[in-house]
Enzyme design. Structure first.
Site, PDB file in Angstrom:
ATOM      1  N   GLU A  48     -17.772  32.573  15.202  1.00 57.03           N
ATOM      2  CA  GLU A  48     -18.264  33.147  13.954  1.00 57.03           C
ATOM      3  C   GLU A  48     -19.358  32.200  13.461  1.00 57.03           C
ATOM      4  OE1 GLU A  48     -15.377  33.597  10.808  1.00 57.03           O
ATOM      5  OE2 GLU A  48     -16.906  34.429   9.481  1.00 57.03           O
ATOM      6  N   ARG A 274      -4.870  25.289  21.078  1.00 56.96           N
ATOM      7  CA  ARG A 274      -6.136  24.729  20.636  1.00 56.96           C
ATOM      8  C   ARG A 274      -6.165  23.227  20.866  1.00 56.96           C
ATOM      9  NH1 ARG A 274      -8.192  26.341  15.755  1.00 56.96           N
ATOM     10  NH2 ARG A 274      -8.768  24.224  15.198  1.00 56.96           N
ATOM     11  N   LYS A 284     -14.335  24.210  10.947  1.00 57.76           N
ATOM     12  CA  LYS A 284     -15.702  24.338  10.457  1.00 57.76           C
ATOM     13  C   LYS A 284     -15.752  24.234   8.939  1.00 57.76           C
ATOM     14  CE  LYS A 284     -16.512  27.901  13.369  1.00 57.76           C
ATOM     15  NZ  LYS A 284     -16.782  29.301  13.323  1.00 57.76           N
TER      16      LYS A 284
HETATM   17  P1  ATP Z   1     -12.796  27.002  12.706  1.00 58.56           P
HETATM   18  O1  ATP Z   1     -11.441  27.040  12.083  1.00 58.56           O
HETATM   19  O2  ATP Z   1     -13.279  25.643  12.986  1.00 58.56           O
HETATM   20  O3  ATP Z   1     -13.801  27.827  11.989  1.00 58.56           O
HETATM   21  P2  ATP Z   1     -12.468  29.171  14.404  1.00 58.56           P
HETATM   22  O4  ATP Z   1     -11.447  29.402  15.415  1.00 58.56           O
HETATM   23  O5  ATP Z   1     -12.372  29.954  13.158  1.00 58.56           O
HETATM   24  O6  ATP Z   1     -12.569  27.638  14.124  1.00 58.56           O
HETATM   25  P3  ATP Z   1     -14.524  30.564  15.728  1.00 58.56           P
HETATM   26  O7  ATP Z   1     -15.978  30.520  15.501  1.00 58.56           O
HETATM   27  O8  ATP Z   1     -13.805  31.803  15.393  1.00 58.56           O
HETATM   28  O9  ATP Z   1     -13.924  29.343  14.951  1.00 58.56           O
HETATM   29  O10 ATP Z   1     -14.173  30.101  17.206  1.00 58.56           O
HETATM   30  C1  ATP Z   1     -14.783  30.571  18.370  1.00 58.56           C
HETATM   31  C2  ATP Z   1     -13.840  30.357  19.512  1.00 58.56           C
HETATM   32  O11 ATP Z   1     -13.516  28.969  19.610  1.00 58.56           O
HETATM   33  C3  ATP Z   1     -12.547  31.097  19.301  1.00 58.56           C
HETATM   34  O12 ATP Z   1     -12.202  31.748  20.489  1.00 58.56           O
HETATM   35  C4  ATP Z   1     -11.571  30.018  18.952  1.00 58.56           C
HETATM   36  O13 ATP Z   1     -10.276  30.355  19.371  1.00 58.56           O
HETATM   37  C5  ATP Z   1     -12.123  28.806  19.693  1.00 58.56           C
HETATM   38  N1  ATP Z   1     -11.702  27.561  19.075  1.00 58.56           N
HETATM   39  C6  ATP Z   1     -11.898  27.178  17.797  1.00 58.56           C
HETATM   40  N2  ATP Z   1     -11.311  25.987  17.562  1.00 58.56           N
HETATM   41  C7  ATP Z   1     -10.738  25.593  18.724  1.00 58.56           C
HETATM   42  C8  ATP Z   1      -9.974  24.457  19.143  1.00 58.56           C
HETATM   43  N3  ATP Z   1      -9.689  23.481  18.296  1.00 58.56           N
HETATM   44  N4  ATP Z   1      -9.544  24.413  20.423  1.00 58.56           N
HETATM   45  C9  ATP Z   1      -9.849  25.383  21.286  1.00 58.56           C
HETATM   46  N5  ATP Z   1     -10.546  26.482  20.967  1.00 58.56           N
HETATM   47  C10 ATP Z   1     -10.991  26.603  19.707  1.00 58.56           C
HETATM   48 MG    MG Z   2     -12.372  32.019  13.235  1.00 63.22          MG
END
Ligand code: ATP
Ligand code: MG
Length: 566
Positions: A48, A274, A284
């Site tokens: 995102e 994760r 983020k």
């Molecule tokens: P954040 O909470 O930092 O915003 P998010 O999961 O909401 O992380 P996204 O932009 O939706 O962020 O993530 C893109 C991809 O990265 C998704 O498939 C998510 O599962 C993966 N991802 C995010 N954080 C991790 C992590 N700590 N370990 C492995 N994969 C991750």
């Molecule tokens: Mg997300």
């Protein structure tokens, strides 16, 4: 002779075969290919665009792009852009460049979930026509109440049994902008008593009068994540939709949409745990807070766990990829030690970074028996093992060594310079400290030393000189700034704070130390942004991406030479 034990045997086996770190997805994909289930593997990385990528995303990128590449398939980069209020073009640009920097290429154009808005809208109408979706007027507070809890079933909304005609009319009016934000939503009609909360009539569309970075003002209703993700996967022919474990409970919903819509393909969702790193934030939202509240100097501050921060710090893409492979991919939750990431960095830089000398806290040394005006150009190998050629280093009467390499009253076992003691200058001569010159306050401002002309490249006969220290010539060395970093958080689990506190309370106030007036060997005057070096005895350093100017380098310490975490 020692009898072979089970341990010996397994050691032998481990030696015979290279250890392939466990990735539970690898055999699944192999089996699917073997069974002819798919012609090729297609994965996607779906960020995102609401912030910069962090080390957790690197793991996801390595899994998605890495596996696709390994199996000769392809991986899409798809922005999951269903929440216009928090998203921005700046983040899209940064994410694209980060994926490329990590060394991956997406198949085809960059994709956007928002480019499927027309299709998703049509599918929402399909669900309404089938009596499987309805417009709900409950306020968010009421909806929460009706939803029940983990222990109690929810209740049906009084609007649940609206006629198809009424739902179609209201949904069209939602789309036309007749209602305010939050006034109505479109929900799937599944089961308010389901033990899986995700199936209790989840929201499909909400009203948001907001400008979207891709679709402009075309829409004032936006599909939510669940209604978007699986269908986007299906539209793109994704075979394995890999996400993190928190989406496990969403999988039945993911499948419900695929089963109830005329989708062109049925991807399967797989979850892995994760990546959590100690001393590190992987959210983020929280990273954005650090930037917005100026606890750091931007998204690419070298203390940040963003890919741009790590890059500016000097971490290499290769080292990050190695790290992601080394920790494996599985379904068990755990916290990875920062020391493992640093191990990967050191391992990569040891091989690739040329050696150089830089004196961080200069102390002037005058070699009293070296003729004034004389100079000797020494040649030192750039790397002890790899063939990287040599660098030239002038030796002269006036030099700098590090303040910490001389002590008037040293502790026992001190191997550096002390009054009357000897030490070898790296790649040059053995010198002896004869006198420490002090200022009025008693601070040592200069050392008067003598050198032994017979010691270039060899130890004097019968004398053992144990210590080797680094040095630079006073005249030809380059003045530079060096930035030393410590962990940004004091606590191994920075997200956890005292009662009522926030993760900000765990910030380490001493995470940055700026040293000015450092002296680097002359060859470093030409250092270009992002050039990496091992400064002998001080660690691995990287010329700062932004602040390095021709002839005026600024160095970030990437990592110390030894593990300082454990
Ligand atoms: P954040 O909470 O930092 O915003 P998010 O999961 O909401 O992380 P996204 O932009 O939706 O962020 O993530 C893109 C991809 O990265 C998704 O498939 C998510 O599962 C993966 N991802 C995010 N954080 C991790 C992590 N700590 N370990 C492995 N994969 C991750
Ligand atoms: Mg997300």
């Amino acid at each position: 002779m020692t009898k072979p034990t089970a341990d010996n045997a397994s050691n032998a086996a481990a030696k015979a075969e290279p250890v392939v770190p466990a990735n539970f997805l690898r055999p699944i994909m192999q089996a699917d290919l073997d069974a002819g289930k798919h012609a090729a593997i297609v994965t996607r990385f779906p960020p995102e665009p609401n912030g910069y990528l962090h080390i957790g995303h690197a793991k996801s990128i390595c899994v998605n792009f890495g596996l696709a590449k390994e199996f000769g398939g392809s991986c899409h980069l798809r922005f999951d852009d269903t929440n216009p209020a928090k998203e921005d073009q700046e983040y899209i640009d940064a994410i694209k460049s980060d994926v490329q920097w990590l060394g991956f290429e997406w198949a085809g154009e960059v994709r956007y979930a928002s480019s499927y808005f027309d299709q998703l809208h049509a599918w929402a109408v399909t669900l309404i026509e089938a009596g499987k979706a309805y417009v709900d007027d409950l306020t968010p507070e009421q909806a929460r109440e009706y939803r029940g809890s983990l222990t109690e079933p929810g209740k049906n909304s009084p609007f649940r049994d609206r006629s198809v005609e009424e739902n179609l009319d209201l949904f069209a009016r939602m789309k036309a902008g007749e209602f305010k934000d939050g006034e109505r939503v479109l929900r799937a009609k599944i089961d308010m008593a389901s033990p899986n909360m995700n199936l209790r009539d989840p929201i499909l569309y909400r009203i948001r009068h907001a400008h979207h970075h891709q679709t402009g003002d075309a829409w004032c209703i936006y599909p939510n994540y669940d209604f978007t993700h699986g269908q986007s996967d299906a539209l793109e022919g994704i075979t394995h939709s890999i996400c993190t474990l928190e989406f496990e409970g969403h999988r039945p919903l993911y499948e419900w949409f695929l089963d109830n819509l005329p989708v062109p393909a049925k991807p399967r969702q797989y979850e892995f745990s994760r990546l959590n790193l100690n001393y590190t934030i992987t959210s983020k939202r929280k990273l954005k807070q650090l930037v917005d509240e100026q606890h750091v100097r931007g998204w690419d501050d070298p203390r940040m766990s963003t890919l741009q921060g790590f890059r500016r710090r000097g971490y290499t893409a290769q080292a990050i990829r190695n790290f992601c492979e080394m920790i494996g991919t599985n379904r068990s939750d755990g916290v990875v030690d920062m020391g493992m990431l640093e191990f990967s960095i050191r391992e990569d830089l040891d091989r690739t970074a040329p050696r150089a000398m830089c004196v961080l806290r200069p102390l002037k040394v005058t070699i009293t028996n070296y003729p004034e005006g004389q100079q000797q150009v020494l040649e030192l190998a750039r790397h002890p093992k790899e063939d990287m050629g040599v660098r030239q280093l002038p030796f002269a009467r006036e030099l700098y060594i590090d303040r910490d390499d001389f002590m008037e009253t040293p502790p026992k076992g001190y191997k550096r310079l002390e009054p009357g003691g000897e030490v070898r200058l790296r790649g040059a001569y053995v010198i002896r400290a004869d006198e420490a010159v002090k200022d009025a306050e008693g601070n040592i401002v200069e050392l008067l030393c003598s050198y032994d002309p017979d010691t270039l490249g060899k130890n004097p006969e019968g004398r053992k000189v144990k210590g080797v220290i680094h040095w630079v010539p006073a005249q030809e060395s380059v003045e530079c700034e060096v930035r030393l970093y410590d962990r940004l958080f004091r606590s191994a689990n920075p997200e956890k704070s005292e009662e009522g506190g926030s993760f900000l309370d765990n910030i380490n106030p001493d995470s940055l130390q700026v040293l000015t007036g450092c002296r680097a060997e002359p060859s470093l005057a030409q250092a270009a942004p992002e050039d990496r070096f091992q400064f002998e005895r001080e660690g691995y350093f990287c010329a700062d991406l932004r602040d390095t100017q021709p002839g005026k380098p600024v160095f970030n310490r990437t990592v110390t030479l030894r593990d300082s975490w454990s």
